[in-house]
Design a protein around this motif. Structure first.
Motif, PDB file in Angstrom:
ATOM      1  N   PRO A 142       0.805  -1.223   0.000  1.00 40.43           N
ATOM      2  CA  PRO A 142       0.000   0.000   0.000  1.00 40.43           C
ATOM      3  C   PRO A 142       0.841   1.276   0.000  1.00 40.43           C
ATOM      4  O   PRO A 142       0.462   2.278  -0.604  1.00 40.43           O
ATOM      5  N   GLY A 143       1.995   1.244   0.660  1.00 39.36           N
ATOM      6  CA  GLY A 143       2.865   2.426   0.697  1.00 39.36           C
ATOM      7  C   GLY A 143       3.337   2.818  -0.689  1.00 39.36           C
ATOM      8  O   GLY A 143       3.295   3.990  -1.066  1.00 39.36           O
ATOM      9  N   LEU A 144       3.792   1.838  -1.453  1.00 39.67           N
ATOM     10  CA  LEU A 144       4.239   2.133  -2.818  1.00 39.67           C
ATOM     11  C   LEU A 144       3.080   2.594  -3.689  1.00 39.67           C
ATOM     12  O   LEU A 144       3.240   3.481  -4.541  1.00 39.67           O
ATOM     13  N   ASN A 145       1.913   1.999  -3.503  1.00 36.35           N
ATOM     14  CA  ASN A 145       0.742   2.433  -4.265  1.00 36.35           C
ATOM     15  C   ASN A 145       0.383   3.880  -3.942  1.00 36.35           C
ATOM     16  O   ASN A 145       0.055   4.664  -4.832  1.00 36.35           O
ATOM     17  N   LEU A 146       0.439   4.217  -2.656  1.00 37.64           N
ATOM     18  CA  LEU A 146       0.151   5.601  -2.249  1.00 37.64           C
ATOM     19  C   LEU A 146       1.121   6.560  -2.936  1.00 37.64           C
ATOM     20  O   LEU A 146       0.703   7.555  -3.536  1.00 37.64           O
ATOM     21  N   ILE A 147       2.402   6.258  -2.864  1.00 38.74           N
ATOM     22  CA  ILE A 147       3.418   7.123  -3.471  1.00 38.74           C
ATOM     23  C   ILE A 147       3.200   7.238  -4.975  1.00 38.74           C
ATOM     24  O   ILE A 147       3.299   8.328  -5.549  1.00 38.74           O
ATOM     25  N   ALA A 148       2.869   6.125  -5.618  1.00 36.65           N
ATOM     26  CA  ALA A 148       2.626   6.158  -7.065  1.00 36.65           C
ATOM     27  C   ALA A 148       1.458   7.076  -7.402  1.00 36.65           C
ATOM     28  O   ALA A 148       1.502   7.809  -8.395  1.00 36.65           O
ATOM     29  N   HIS A 149       0.412   7.065  -6.575  1.00 35.73           N
ATOM     30  CA  HIS A 149      -0.748   7.913  -6.840  1.00 35.73           C
ATOM     31  C   HIS A 149      -0.441   9.398  -6.623  1.00 35.73           C
ATOM     32  O   HIS A 149      -0.868  10.239  -7.410  1.00 35.73           O
ATOM     33  N   ILE A 150       0.287   9.712  -5.557  1.00 38.94           N
ATOM     34  CA  ILE A 150       0.463  11.138  -5.245  1.00 38.94           C
ATOM     35  C   ILE A 150       1.658  11.766  -5.950  1.00 38.94           C
ATOM     36  O   ILE A 150       1.731  12.989  -6.069  1.00 38.94           O
ATOM     37  N   SER A 151       2.585  10.954  -6.448  1.00 39.50           N
ATOM     38  CA  SER A 151       3.782  11.531  -7.072  1.00 39.50           C
ATOM     39  C   SER A 151       3.476  12.237  -8.390  1.00 39.50           C
ATOM     40  O   SER A 151       4.266  13.068  -8.832  1.00 39.50           O
ATOM     41  N   THR A 152       2.349  11.938  -8.991  1.00 40.71           N
ATOM     42  CA  THR A 152       1.988  12.598 -10.258  1.00 40.71           C
ATOM     43  C   THR A 152       1.055  13.786 -10.049  1.00 40.71           C
ATOM     44  O   THR A 152       0.736  14.480 -10.993  1.00 40.71           O
ATOM     45  N   ASP A 153       0.650  14.018  -8.815  1.00 44.65           N
ATOM     46  CA  ASP A 153      -0.284  15.100  -8.506  1.00 44.65           C
ATOM     47  C   ASP A 153       0.487  16.409  -8.351  1.00 44.65           C
ATOM     48  O   ASP A 153       1.413  16.509  -7.538  1.00 44.65           O
ATOM     49  N   LYS A 154       0.122  17.414  -9.113  1.00 50.29           N
ATOM     50  CA  LYS A 154       0.812  18.714  -9.088  1.00 50.29           C
ATOM     51  C   LYS A 154       0.641  19.433  -7.757  1.00 50.29           C
ATOM     52  O   LYS A 154       1.405  20.327  -7.432  1.00 50.29           O
ATOM     53  N   ARG A 155      -0.368  19.045  -6.982  1.00 47.99           N
ATOM     54  CA  ARG A 155      -0.610  19.698  -5.694  1.00 47.99           C
ATOM     55  C   ARG A 155       0.334  19.189  -4.615  1.00 47.99           C
ATOM     56  O   ARG A 155       0.465  19.794  -3.558  1.00 47.99           O
ATOM     57  N   VAL A 156       1.002  18.070  -4.890  1.00 45.29           N
ATOM     58  CA  VAL A 156       1.847  17.410  -3.896  1.00 45.29           C
ATOM     59  C   VAL A 156       3.308  17.475  -4.333  1.00 45.29           C
ATOM     60  O   VAL A 156       3.622  17.282  -5.500  1.00 45.29           O
ATOM     61  N   VAL A 157       4.189  17.754  -3.362  1.00 44.95           N
ATOM     62  CA  VAL A 157       5.620  17.755  -3.643  1.00 44.95           C
ATOM     63  C   VAL A 157       6.318  16.802  -2.686  1.00 44.95           C
ATOM     64  O   VAL A 157       5.862  16.580  -1.563  1.00 44.95           O
ATOM     65  N   ARG A 158       7.427  16.261  -3.156  1.00 51.64           N
ATOM     66  CA  ARG A 158       8.251  15.391  -2.313  1.00 51.64           C
ATOM     67  C   ARG A 158       9.188  16.274  -1.510  1.00 51.64           C
ATOM     68  O   ARG A 158       9.728  17.253  -2.022  1.00 51.64           O
ATOM     69  N   GLY A 159       9.377  15.940  -0.260  1.00 44.04           N
ATOM     70  CA  GLY A 159      10.266  16.712   0.601  1.00 44.04           C
ATOM     71  C   GLY A 159      11.722  16.377   0.359  1.00 44.04           C
ATOM     72  O   GLY A 159      12.064  15.530  -0.466  1.00 44.04           O
ATOM     73  N   ASN A 160      12.587  17.060   1.100  1.00 42.89           N
ATOM     74  CA  ASN A 160      14.022  16.800   0.990  1.00 42.89           C
ATOM     75  C   ASN A 160      14.381  15.432   1.544  1.00 42.89           C
ATOM     76  O   ASN A 160      15.341  14.818   1.114  1.00 42.89           O
TER      77      ASN A 160
END
Length: 182
Positions: A142-160
């Motif tokens: 589920p963790g990888l699925n979550l990341i896959a879903h949100i990594s393409t969303d322009k509203r979300v950014v990955r932190g340092n």
């Protein structure tokens, strides 16, 4: 006649021996499952004790500090996927969770990140919040699925730090425009 009687005795004796063996295995299994539940409960209590300090350290120093602490131990500390979670998944509670995917999942995550803004959340923390809200992310991981879903969303950014996510500044500004910028 003697052969039939001998076969019946042997058969009955064999049934009796196998029944006793199976009963013993059931007792052993029940005892071990009881120990697993007890250990799982102890682990849960330890995690509850650790959680506030871990969150505080993450706020102060970032997720890296927790990763460093885990790495510094002689044996790596497993992620919270253990017998306790396996037992929890078998309870009726997990059957009542609604699976999120696609836009509904991204929208719920953005909602959580809005509450944390300007801070960021670790992806496992997001998963736990979703679970607490009655949702689950499906799949083998589920963790990888979550990341896959949100990594393409322009509203979300990955932190340092690895695994940390937050709202993009542009989206946050759209939500709360600075006064005098109309």
């Amino acid at each position: 006649m003697a052969d039939n009687n001998q076969q019946n005795v042997d058969k009955n004796e064999l049934i009796s021996i196998n029944r006793q063996w199976l009963e013993q295995k059931y007792r052993e299994l029940k005892e071990r499952e009881k120990k697993i539940k007890q250990l799982a409960e102890e682990c849960k209590m330890i995690r509850l004790e650790m959680d506030p300090m871990e969150k505080w350290l993450v706020q102060m120093e970032g997720q890296g500090i927790v990763d460093e602490l885990r790495a510094s131990l002689a044996e790596p500390v497993p992620e919270p996927v253990d017998e306790a979670e396996v037992l929890e998944e078998e309870t009726d509670d997990s059957k009542h969770l609604t699976e999120l995917k696609g836009d509904p999942l991204r929208n719920e995550v953005v909602s959580l990140l809005r509450q944390a803004y300007p801070g960021m959340l670790y992806y496992r923390e997001i998963l736990q919040c979703l679970k607490d809200m009655g949702y689950q992310v499906g799949g083998k991981d589920p963790g990888l699925n979550l990341i896959a879903h949100i990594s393409t969303d322009k509203r979300v950014v990955r932190g340092n730090k690895r695994g940390m996510y937050g709202l993009s500044k542009s989206f946050a500004q759209e939500l709360n425009p600075v006064k005098g910028e109309s």
